[in-house]
Scaffold this motif. Structure first.
Motif, PDB file in Angstrom:
ATOM      1  N   LEU A 145       0.578  -1.330  -0.125  1.00 15.81           N
ATOM      2  CA  LEU A 145      -0.216   0.257   0.047  1.00 15.81           C
ATOM      3  C   LEU A 145       0.889   1.134   0.093  1.00 15.81           C
ATOM      4  CD1 LEU A 145      -2.902   1.338   0.536  1.00 15.81           C
ATOM      5  CD2 LEU A 145      -2.528   1.174   2.970  1.00 15.81           C
ATOM      6  N   ALA A 146       0.513   2.399  -0.285  1.00 13.76           N
ATOM      7  CA  ALA A 146       0.773   3.534  -0.788  1.00 13.76           C
ATOM      8  C   ALA A 146      -0.114   4.929  -0.866  1.00 13.76           C
ATOM      9  CB  ALA A 146       1.927   3.555  -1.881  1.00 13.76           C
ATOM     10  N   VAL A 147       0.001   5.454  -0.214  1.00 15.80           N
ATOM     11  CA  VAL A 147      -0.914   7.112   0.255  1.00 15.80           C
ATOM     12  C   VAL A 147       0.067   8.315  -0.091  1.00 15.80           C
ATOM     13  CG1 VAL A 147      -0.358   6.986   2.373  1.00 15.80           C
ATOM     14  CG2 VAL A 147      -2.450   8.085   1.127  1.00 15.80           C
ATOM     15  N   MET A 188       1.773   9.066  11.599  1.00 11.44           N
ATOM     16  CA  MET A 188       1.079   8.488  10.412  1.00 11.44           C
ATOM     17  C   MET A 188       2.472   7.680  10.304  1.00 11.44           C
ATOM     18  SD  MET A 188      -2.293   8.803   9.636  1.00 11.44           S
ATOM     19  CE  MET A 188      -3.767   9.556  11.059  1.00 11.44           C
ATOM     20  N   SER A 189       3.172   8.006   9.321  1.00 11.32           N
ATOM     21  CA  SER A 189       4.320   7.626   8.771  1.00 11.32           C
ATOM     22  C   SER A 189       5.426   6.315   9.212  1.00 11.32           C
ATOM     23  CB  SER A 189       5.285   8.815   7.741  1.00 11.32           C
ATOM     24  OG  SER A 189       6.207   9.497   8.502  1.00 11.32           O
ATOM     25  N   ARG A 190       5.378   6.896  10.254  1.00  8.65           N
ATOM     26  CA  ARG A 190       6.587   6.505  11.659  1.00  8.65           C
ATOM     27  C   ARG A 190       5.712   4.817  12.383  1.00  8.65           C
ATOM     28  NH1 ARG A 190       7.192  11.524  12.057  1.00  8.65           N
ATOM     29  NH2 ARG A 190       5.910  11.413  14.404  1.00  8.65           N
ATOM     30  N   GLN A 191       4.478   5.039  11.821  1.00  8.21           N
ATOM     31  CA  GLN A 191       3.659   3.989  13.261  1.00  8.21           C
ATOM     32  C   GLN A 191       3.220   3.308  11.742  1.00  8.21           C
ATOM     33  OE1 GLN A 191      -1.025   5.418  14.130  1.00  8.21           O
ATOM     34  NE2 GLN A 191      -0.146   4.908  15.834  1.00  8.21           N
ATOM     35  N   TYR A 192       2.585   3.133  10.485  1.00  5.66           N
ATOM     36  CA  TYR A 192       2.096   2.347  10.022  1.00  5.66           C
ATOM     37  C   TYR A 192       3.176   1.866   8.702  1.00  5.66           C
ATOM     38  CZ  TYR A 192      -3.008   3.452  10.619  1.00  5.66           C
ATOM     39  OH  TYR A 192      -3.913   3.401  11.087  1.00  5.66           O
ATOM     40  N   ASP A 193       3.791   0.620   9.589  1.00  7.25           N
ATOM     41  CA  ASP A 193       4.856  -0.199   8.626  1.00  7.25           C
ATOM     42  C   ASP A 193       4.641  -0.532   7.652  1.00  7.25           C
ATOM     43  OD1 ASP A 193       6.790   0.186  10.175  1.00  7.25           O
ATOM     44  OD2 ASP A 193       6.442  -1.627  12.134  1.00  7.25           O
ATOM     45  N   GLY A 194       4.609  -1.118   6.108  1.00  6.75           N
ATOM     46  CA  GLY A 194       4.469  -1.758   5.284  1.00  6.75           C
ATOM     47  C   GLY A 194       3.727  -0.899   4.163  1.00  6.75           C
ATOM     48  N   VAL A 195       3.435   0.533   4.594  1.00  9.02           N
ATOM     49  CA  VAL A 195       2.251   1.352   3.684  1.00  9.02           C
ATOM     50  C   VAL A 195       3.819   2.848   3.444  1.00  9.02           C
ATOM     51  CG1 VAL A 195       0.787   3.365   4.308  1.00  9.02           C
ATOM     52  CG2 VAL A 195       0.359   1.294   5.107  1.00  9.02           C
ATOM     53  N   THR A 196       3.884   2.547   1.827  1.00  9.01           N
ATOM     54  CA  THR A 196       4.665   4.156   1.718  1.00  9.01           C
ATOM     55  C   THR A 196       3.889   4.873   2.094  1.00  9.01           C
ATOM     56  OG1 THR A 196       5.828   2.641   0.969  1.00  9.01           O
ATOM     57  CG2 THR A 196       6.539   4.435   0.066  1.00  9.01           C
ATOM     58  N   LYS A 246      -3.165   0.221  -4.762  1.00  6.82           N
ATOM     59  CA  LYS A 246      -2.459  -0.984  -4.117  1.00  6.82           C
ATOM     60  C   LYS A 246      -2.602  -1.992  -5.114  1.00  6.82           C
ATOM     61  CE  LYS A 246      -3.637  -3.196  -0.309  1.00  6.82           C
ATOM     62  NZ  LYS A 246      -4.513  -3.723   1.022  1.00  6.82           N
ATOM     63  N   GLY A 247      -1.718  -3.031  -5.740  1.00  3.51           N
ATOM     64  CA  GLY A 247      -1.952  -3.186  -7.062  1.00  3.51           C
ATOM     65  C   GLY A 247      -1.226  -2.412  -7.937  1.00  3.51           C
ATOM     66  N   GLY A 248      -0.279  -1.317  -7.815  1.00  5.31           N
ATOM     67  CA  GLY A 248      -0.490  -1.175  -9.354  1.00  5.31           C
ATOM     68  C   GLY A 248      -1.935   0.435  -9.566  1.00  5.31           C
TER      69      GLY A 248
END
Length: 140
Positions: free
Chosen positions: A55-57, A78-86, A116-118
Motif C-alpha cells: 500500500l502507498a498513500v 502516521m508514516s512512522r506508525q504504519y509499517d508496510g505502507v509508503t 495498491k497493486g498499481g
C-alpha cells in the motif's frame, strides 16, 4: 492552464473530537518517512511500486493550504506508525506534477489517494485525521 483548488474546510469541532489517537500520533517520536514526489515520473514509479510493495498513500497538498499544514504533522506521524505502507507527498503547484494531479482528479487539497497493486483503490479530500486513519486501517 489556470487551476483553482479550494481547500475543504471543516468546523473546528471536527478536529477537537479526534480524541487521544491524534494526540498519540502527534507525539510519536522519530523521523518522518514521507517521500516527496518531484515530478510525474516519480509519481508513476511510486504507483508502479505498489504492484509488489503493498500500500502507498499520496497526500496531494499545497504550501499555501491551511488544512494541509494542519494535517502535515499527523501525516508525518502516521508514516512512522504504519509499517508496510509508503507515504508520499505531492505539491499540486509543482509544474512537473501537473499530469499526475490532473489524472487523479485532484480538485481540492488536501486529497489523500491510496494505491495498491498499481491501482488507486481509495481517495478522499479534506483535513480529516480520523478518515485517514480509518482508510489506512481498512487497507493495510
Amino acid at each position: 492552464m489556470l487551476r483553482t483548488v479550494v481547500p475543504l474546510l471543516r468546523p473546528a469541532s471536527t478536529f477537537l473530537s479526534t480524541s487521544h489517537q491524534t494526540c498519540r500520533l502527534l507525539s510519536a517520536a522519530g523521523a518522518s518517512k514521507v517521500v516527496e514526489l518531484a515530478n510525474d515520473e516519480d509519481f508513476s514509479k511510486a504507483v508502479s511500486a505498489t504492484k509488489d510493495a503493498g500500500l502507498a498513500v499520496v497526500d496531494f497538498t499545497a504550501k499555501w493550504c491551511g488544512p494541509c499544514k494542519m494535517m502535515a504533522p499527523i501525516y508525518d506521524a502516521m508514516s512512522r506508525q504504519y509499517d508496510g505502507v509508503t507515504f508520499y507527498k505531492a505539491d499540486i503547484d509543482q509544474e512537473p506534477l501537473t499530469k499526475s494531479v490532473e489524472a487523479h482528479g485532484v480538485a481540492s487539497v488536501p486529497t489523500f489517494a491510496f494505491f495498491k497493486g498499481g491501482k488507486k483503490v481509495a481517495a478522499f479530500s479534506g483535513a480529516d485525521p480520523n478518515q485517514l486513519k480509518r482508510t489506512l486501517d481498512d487497507l493495510s
